[in-house]
Design an enzyme around this catalytic site. Structure first.
Site, short mmCIF file in Angstrom:
data_model
loop_
_atom_site.label_atom_id
_atom_site.label_comp_id
_atom_site.label_asym_id
_atom_site.label_seq_id
_atom_site.Cartn_x
_atom_site.Cartn_y
_atom_site.Cartn_z
CB SER A 1 -0.93 0.01 1.22
OG SER A 1 -1.83 -1.06 1.17
CD GLU A 2 0.07 3.89 1.97
OE1 GLU A 2 -0.96 4.43 1.48
OE2 GLU A 2 0.02 2.97 2.81
CB THR A 3 7.47 1.99 -0.29
OG1 THR A 3 7.02 0.67 -0.67
CG2 THR A 3 8.97 1.95 -0.03
CG HIS B 1 0.24 1.34 6.96
ND1 HIS B 1 -0.20 1.73 5.71
CD2 HIS B 1 1.22 0.43 6.73
CE1 HIS B 1 0.49 1.07 4.79
NE2 HIS B 1 1.35 0.28 5.37
#
Length: 271
Positions: free
Chosen positions: A43-45, A72
């Protein structure tokens, strides 16, 4: 570059929402960071572009774009960098976010303010989520809200309705056009008796479902506060995609969002 993978809003490893934290990316430009985020496909880095003992400057990328704030990634990155301290601060494009670590293993953040948006009519909310108007919970008026990302908040009647929710791309296009919003669908009651709400969060015109979304739950907490709800709230998310997650909301004059973080992998990113 060092790379750390953690599970956030996870009561145990291999649940919650996955996050890759890349250390030492100062030689990378924005295009390269975006390519690495696409390679990780979480979803994210996050990329730690500057770091000191008590704070860091961090950039957040989805597989397709950079975000000014996301929940998150904020909690997970702060845990990776500062979990041996009482608190740690992340300097994000949306502003400085303070993160604190309590004795129960919960990592807490004070997110940026939520900007309430337009109301979303029952008919439109039902059409957007592939439901009938009778499925919408009138106790929670549907509306848009922005906290970096923009969300549509839709309350529904029960877990069975929540499980049937699915974003209709044609309605999505009519409502928001080329904009990107998340569709956050929630219900009172949850999978476990000690939780208060269950939720689902759909990204990218409903093509991707997020296991746990701190920014959307921040918007949800602000929405609850506007309806007179205060105190500790537990939200379960991600059960429908096999990544059970638990988010702790402290709904008061200042909103806090918390969750547990678990280390999964530490290694090197060769690029």
């Amino acid at each position: 570059m060092d790379c750390t993978i953690v599970d956030v809003f996870a009561e145990k490893p291999l649940s919650g929402n996955q996050l890759a934290v890349v250390h030492g990316p100062m030689h990378l430009d924005t295009v390269e960071m975006q390519a690495i985020a696409r390679e990780m496909n979480f979803s994210e880095t996050t990329f730690v572009v500057d770091e000191s003992p008590d704070q860091a400057r961090v950039r957040i990328f989805t597989p397709t774009r950079e975000l000014p704030f996301a929940g998150h990634p904020t909690l997970g990155t702060a845990w990776v960098l500062g979990r041996n301290r009482d608190s740690y601060a992340l300097n994000l494009p949306a502003g400085c976010v303070s993160v604190k670590f309590d004795d129960n293993g919960i990592v807490w953040m004070e997110p940026p303010p939520v900007e309430p948006g337009d109301m979303l009519g029952t008919q439109s909310a039902a059409a957007l989520t592939g439901l009938s108007p009778d499925d919408i919970d009138a106790r929670y008026p549907c509306r848009f809200a922005t906290i970096g990302p923009r969300f549509a908040l839709v309350g529904v009647k029960g877990l069975d309705v929540l499980q049937r929710a699915k974003v209709r791309p044609d309605v999505y296009e009519d409502l928001v056009g080329s904009d990107e919003i998340g569709v956050f669908v929630f219900t009172e009651g949850a999978y476990n008796d000690d939780a208060h709400f269950a939720a689902r969060m759909f990204h990218h015109r409903g093509l991707r479902e997020d296991p746990a979304t701190g920014s959307a739950n921040t918007a949800f907490a602000s929405h609850l506060r506007s309806l007179g709800v205060q105190g500790g709230i537990v939200v379960e998310q991600g059960f429908e995609v096999g990544r059970p997650s638990r988010l702790y909301l402290d709904v008061a004059e200042t909103i806090r969002v918390g969750g547990k973080v678990h280390l999964v992998l530490s290694g090197r990113f060769d690029y």
